[in-house]
Design a protein around this motif. Structure first.
Motif, PDB file in Angstrom:
ATOM      1  N   HIS A   2       0.889  -1.064   0.019  1.00 31.96           N
ATOM      2  CA  HIS A   2      -0.074   0.048  -0.053  1.00 31.96           C
ATOM      3  C   HIS A   2       0.926   1.308  -0.145  1.00 31.96           C
ATOM      4  CE1 HIS A   2      -3.350   2.827   0.760  1.00 31.96           C
ATOM      5  NE2 HIS A   2      -2.689   3.012   1.927  1.00 31.96           N
ATOM      6  N   ARG A   3       1.822   1.277   0.812  1.00 34.18           N
ATOM      7  CA  ARG A   3       2.756   2.323   0.915  1.00 34.18           C
ATOM      8  C   ARG A   3       3.493   2.558  -0.548  1.00 34.18           C
ATOM      9  NH1 ARG A   3       8.031   3.349   2.505  1.00 34.18           N
ATOM     10  NH2 ARG A   3       8.543   5.364   3.353  1.00 34.18           N
ATOM     11  N   ARG A   4       3.908   1.760  -1.191  1.00 33.52           N
ATOM     12  CA  ARG A   4       4.628   1.565  -2.674  1.00 33.52           C
ATOM     13  C   ARG A   4       3.680   2.621  -3.479  1.00 33.52           C
ATOM     14  NH1 ARG A   4       6.929  -3.356  -1.504  1.00 33.52           N
ATOM     15  NH2 ARG A   4       5.482  -4.390  -2.887  1.00 33.52           N
ATOM     16  N   HIS A   5       2.326   2.049  -3.166  1.00 33.15           N
ATOM     17  CA  HIS A   5       1.173   2.407  -4.451  1.00 33.15           C
ATOM     18  C   HIS A   5       1.089   3.888  -4.062  1.00 33.15           C
ATOM     19  CE1 HIS A   5      -0.553  -1.456  -5.108  1.00 33.15           C
ATOM     20  NE2 HIS A   5       0.336  -1.342  -5.799  1.00 33.15           N
ATOM     21  N   LEU A   6       1.017   4.358  -2.671  1.00 32.67           N
ATOM     22  CA  LEU A   6       1.157   5.848  -2.562  1.00 32.67           C
ATOM     23  C   LEU A   6       2.078   6.741  -3.010  1.00 32.67           C
ATOM     24  CD1 LEU A   6      -0.262   5.824   1.342  1.00 32.67           C
ATOM     25  CD2 LEU A   6      -1.704   6.419  -0.700  1.00 32.67           C
ATOM     26  N   ILE A   7       3.367   6.064  -2.808  1.00 33.82           N
ATOM     27  CA  ILE A   7       4.576   6.819  -3.314  1.00 33.82           C
ATOM     28  C   ILE A   7       4.358   6.953  -4.825  1.00 33.82           C
ATOM     29  CG2 ILE A   7       7.029   6.672  -3.496  1.00 33.82           C
ATOM     30  CD1 ILE A   7       7.143   5.078  -0.991  1.00 33.82           C
ATOM     31  N   ALA A   8       4.045   5.919  -5.511  1.00 28.69           N
ATOM     32  CA  ALA A   8       3.866   5.835  -6.796  1.00 28.69           C
ATOM     33  C   ALA A   8       2.776   6.933  -7.561  1.00 28.69           C
ATOM     34  CB  ALA A   8       3.379   4.413  -7.405  1.00 28.69           C
ATOM     35  N   ALA A   9       1.571   6.852  -6.817  1.00 26.15           N
ATOM     36  CA  ALA A   9       0.529   8.106  -7.180  1.00 26.15           C
ATOM     37  C   ALA A   9       1.018   9.176  -6.935  1.00 26.15           C
ATOM     38  CB  ALA A   9      -0.670   7.696  -6.172  1.00 26.15           C
ATOM     39  N   SER A  10       1.785   9.608  -5.784  1.00 25.75           N
ATOM     40  CA  SER A  10       2.425  10.956  -5.505  1.00 25.75           C
ATOM     41  C   SER A  10       3.370  11.261  -6.564  1.00 25.75           C
ATOM     42  CB  SER A  10       2.980  10.879  -4.146  1.00 25.75           C
ATOM     43  OG  SER A  10       2.156  10.757  -3.214  1.00 25.75           O
ATOM     44  N   ALA A  11       4.230  10.514  -7.241  1.00 25.40           N
ATOM     45  CA  ALA A  11       5.257  10.719  -8.140  1.00 25.40           C
ATOM     46  C   ALA A  11       4.266  11.188  -9.458  1.00 25.40           C
ATOM     47  CB  ALA A  11       5.938   9.619  -8.217  1.00 25.40           C
ATOM     48  N   ALA A  12       3.484  10.308  -9.706  1.00 23.98           N
ATOM     49  CA  ALA A  12       2.561  10.599 -10.988  1.00 23.98           C
ATOM     50  C   ALA A  12       2.055  11.999 -10.838  1.00 23.98           C
ATOM     51  CB  ALA A  12       1.495   9.652 -10.983  1.00 23.98           C
ATOM     52  N   LEU A  13       1.431  12.298  -9.589  1.00 22.45           N
ATOM     53  CA  LEU A  13       0.780  13.829  -9.513  1.00 22.45           C
ATOM     54  C   LEU A  13       1.859  14.827  -9.863  1.00 22.45           C
ATOM     55  CD1 LEU A  13      -1.645  12.856  -6.641  1.00 22.45           C
ATOM     56  CD2 LEU A  13      -2.363  13.509  -8.971  1.00 22.45           C
ATOM     57  N   ALA A  14       3.036  14.599  -9.205  1.00 18.48           N
ATOM     58  CA  ALA A  14       4.239  15.553  -9.362  1.00 18.48           C
ATOM     59  C   ALA A  14       4.670  15.838 -10.767  1.00 18.48           C
ATOM     60  CB  ALA A  14       5.289  15.152  -8.281  1.00 18.48           C
ATOM     61  N   PHE A  15       4.737  14.758 -11.517  1.00 14.83           N
ATOM     62  CA  PHE A  15       5.151  15.123 -12.931  1.00 14.83           C
ATOM     63  C   PHE A  15       4.572  16.272 -13.871  1.00 14.83           C
ATOM     64  CE2 PHE A  15       6.801  10.363 -12.782  1.00 14.83           C
ATOM     65  CZ  PHE A  15       8.028  10.763 -12.237  1.00 14.83           C
ATOM     66  N   PRO A  16       3.096  16.283 -13.560  1.00 12.79           N
ATOM     67  CA  PRO A  16       2.646  17.130 -14.265  1.00 12.79           C
ATOM     68  C   PRO A  16       3.246  18.723 -13.898  1.00 12.79           C
ATOM     69  CG  PRO A  16       1.006  15.742 -14.081  1.00 12.79           C
ATOM     70  CD  PRO A  16       2.157  15.583 -13.057  1.00 12.79           C
ATOM     71  N   LEU A  17       3.065  19.139 -12.518  1.00 13.88           N
ATOM     72  CA  LEU A  17       3.664  19.905 -12.095  1.00 13.88           C
ATOM     73  C   LEU A  17       5.040  20.264 -12.340  1.00 13.88           C
ATOM     74  CD1 LEU A  17       2.236  20.150  -8.447  1.00 13.88           C
ATOM     75  CD2 LEU A  17       1.254  21.280 -10.366  1.00 13.88           C
ATOM     76  N   LEU A  18       6.001  19.447 -12.424  1.00 13.26           N
ATOM     77  CA  LEU A  18       7.420  19.673 -12.632  1.00 13.26           C
ATOM     78  C   LEU A  18       7.487  19.787 -14.258  1.00 13.26           C
ATOM     79  CD1 LEU A  18      10.362  19.274 -11.734  1.00 13.26           C
ATOM     80  CD2 LEU A  18      10.268  16.955 -12.094  1.00 13.26           C
ATOM     81  N   GLY A  19       6.671  19.096 -14.934  1.00 15.82           N
ATOM     82  CA  GLY A  19       6.916  19.177 -16.547  1.00 15.82           C
ATOM     83  C   GLY A  19       6.583  20.826 -16.664  1.00 15.82           C
ATOM     84  N   ARG A  20       5.345  21.277 -16.006  1.00 16.31           N
ATOM     85  CA  ARG A  20       5.090  22.616 -16.403  1.00 16.31           C
ATOM     86  C   ARG A  20       6.248  23.576 -16.154  1.00 16.31           C
ATOM     87  NH1 ARG A  20      -0.143  21.055 -14.852  1.00 16.31           N
ATOM     88  NH2 ARG A  20       0.071  22.098 -12.582  1.00 16.31           N
ATOM     89  N   ALA A  21       6.832  23.404 -14.897  1.00 18.59           N
ATOM     90  CA  ALA A  21       8.145  24.337 -14.556  1.00 18.59           C
ATOM     91  C   ALA A  21       9.127  24.176 -15.564  1.00 18.59           C
ATOM     92  CB  ALA A  21       8.571  23.937 -13.282  1.00 18.59           C
ATOM     93  N   GLN A  22       9.258  22.962 -15.851  1.00 10.82           N
ATOM     94  CA  GLN A  22      10.411  22.792 -16.840  1.00 10.82           C
ATOM     95  C   GLN A  22      10.278  23.560 -18.203  1.00 10.82           C
ATOM     96  OE1 GLN A  22      10.992  18.423 -16.541  1.00 10.82           O
ATOM     97  NE2 GLN A  22      12.717  18.597 -14.981  1.00 10.82           N
ATOM     98  N   ALA A  23       8.951  23.463 -18.652  1.00 12.24           N
ATOM     99  CA  ALA A  23       8.595  24.173 -19.954  1.00 12.24           C
ATOM    100  C   ALA A  23       8.561  25.508 -19.944  1.00 12.24           C
ATOM    101  CB  ALA A  23       7.343  23.360 -20.301  1.00 12.24           C
ATOM    102  N   TRP A  24       8.627  26.048 -18.679  1.00 10.88           N
ATOM    103  CA  TRP A  24       8.515  27.471 -18.613  1.00 10.88           C
ATOM    104  C   TRP A  24       9.643  28.132 -19.295  1.00 10.88           C
ATOM    105  CZ3 TRP A  24      11.516  30.818 -15.435  1.00 10.88           C
ATOM    106  CH2 TRP A  24      11.009  32.071 -15.414  1.00 10.88           C
ATOM    107  N   PRO A  25       9.735  29.441 -19.886  1.00 14.89           N
ATOM    108  CA  PRO A  25       8.531  30.021 -20.191  1.00 14.89           C
ATOM    109  C   PRO A  25       7.894  29.506 -21.363  1.00 14.89           C
ATOM    110  CG  PRO A  25      10.369  31.343 -20.610  1.00 14.89           C
ATOM    111  CD  PRO A  25      10.895  30.188 -20.006  1.00 14.89           C
ATOM    112  N   ALA A  26       6.607  29.375 -21.649  1.00 18.36           N
ATOM    113  CA  ALA A  26       6.182  28.714 -22.631  1.00 18.36           C
ATOM    114  C   ALA A  26       5.584  29.860 -23.833  1.00 18.36           C
ATOM    115  CB  ALA A  26       4.765  27.833 -22.382  1.00 18.36           C
TER     116      ALA A  26
END
Length: 319
Positions: A2-26
């Motif tokens: 269960h803990r691994r699933h939570l970590i994986a889910a958190s990472a998946a949620l973080a990727f879009p935010l990180l991607g937006r910051a890395q793509a900045w300025p668009a």
């Protein structure tokens, strides 16, 4: 499991935010200057943003949006999308307004976040040669002799206004405040002899002092200025006033940390470049780099400092 699933889910949620910051300025970045064109804040912003645009590889559009003591321009950015494509350059008035303006349309400390402090211009207390004022002692002498004295400012509640009130308080004399809508018209009347004296930015006053059109009574600095070492400080004449005009960059509060840090780095790097450093030096502007956290602490200290002066002098906002 269960803990691994939570970590994986958190990472998946973080990727879009990180991607937006890395793509900045668009897209092109908008930097609002809540003052009319031509002043020190406008000059510093345009100078620095030319180099920041090169560093980020994106166009930066500087937009002058004056009005209501900078409130209009600041509010427009406070309410902008926090995606890293809207910033505002503020000055002392941003911290003054926290105390002076009763109903701000934004929360100074909650709706905007500090990005980078950029420049600082020391103030000089100057007068017209025909006034007969050359020292602080001359001001006291004329005031006590019944001479009607006045001082100009950039406007009600500006740093020049508050410095004038500190001068009156420390000298124990009456000097009438004459507010203007900006430094340029105030300086024009000082040059014309319509007002007795004025605190103003050394970069704009230097040429007039050097040409003899104005007399520098003293610099509002703790020690003699490196930009004007031949001019005594007000402190040397018994008046402890430190006054200046600073400027720095803010973003909407929810702007991602990664973008704020990258913009901060780009601004700090720009101010180290020879083209910017030389222009600052020639203009008598001190570069003030640092972290967003340091700028936040600076803003908090300026709010406290100006609040004391405003309350002591009983200054009210103009309606």
């Amino acid at each position: 499991m269960h803990r691994r699933h939570l970590i994986a889910a958190s990472a998946a949620l973080a990727f879009p935010l990180l991607g937006r910051a890395q793509a900045w300025p668009a897209k092109p970045i908008r930097v609002v200057v809540p003052f009319t064109p031509g002043g020190t804040t406008d000059f510093v912003t345009r100078l620095v943003m030319v180099e920041v645009a090169k560093s980020l590889g994106q166009t930066i559009v500087v937009e002058n949006k004056p009005g209501a003591g900078t409130v209009i321009g600041v509010d427009s950015v406070a309410k902008s999308a926090p995606d890293g494509h809207a910033f505002v350059t503020v000055a002392n008035s941003f911290t003054v307004n926290q105390t002076l303006v009763k109903k701000l349309p934004y929360d100074t400390l909650k709706d905007l976040r500090p990005v980078a402090l950029m420049g600082l211009s020391e103030h000089v207390l100057a007068t017209h040669p025909a006034s007969g004022l050359k020292t602080v002692a001359d001001i006291v002498r004329q005031a006590k002799a019944g001479q009607k004295l006045s001082y100009a400012s950039f406007g009600n509640g500006t740093s020049a206004h508050l410095a004038g009130e500190m001068l009156k308080s420390q000298l124990g004399v009456d000097i009438v405040h004459v507010p203007y809508k900006g430094q340029a018209p105030a300086l024009a009347d000082l040059l014309g002899g319509q007002v007795s004296m004025m605190f103003g930015n050394w970069p704009e006053f230097r040429g007039h002092v050097q040409s003899g059109k104005l007399v520098a009574i003293g610099m509002a600095t703790a020690q003699r200025s490196v930009y004007a070492p031949g001019i005594p400080t007000l402190a040397e004449q018994g008046v402890k006033i430190e006054s200046n005009s600073w400027n720095g960059l803010l973003a909407p509060a929810a702007t991602p940390d990664a973008i704020v840090q990258r913009m901060n780095a780009a601004v700090n790097e720009a101010m180290k470049l020879p083209a910017v450093a030389d222009a600052f030096q020639q203009g008598g502007i001190a570069a003030r780099s640092g972290t967003p956290a340091q700028f936040a602490n600076f803003i908090a200290s300026e709010i406290r400092r100006y609040a004391e002066v405003i309350r002591a002098a009983g200054i009210q906002a103009e309606n």
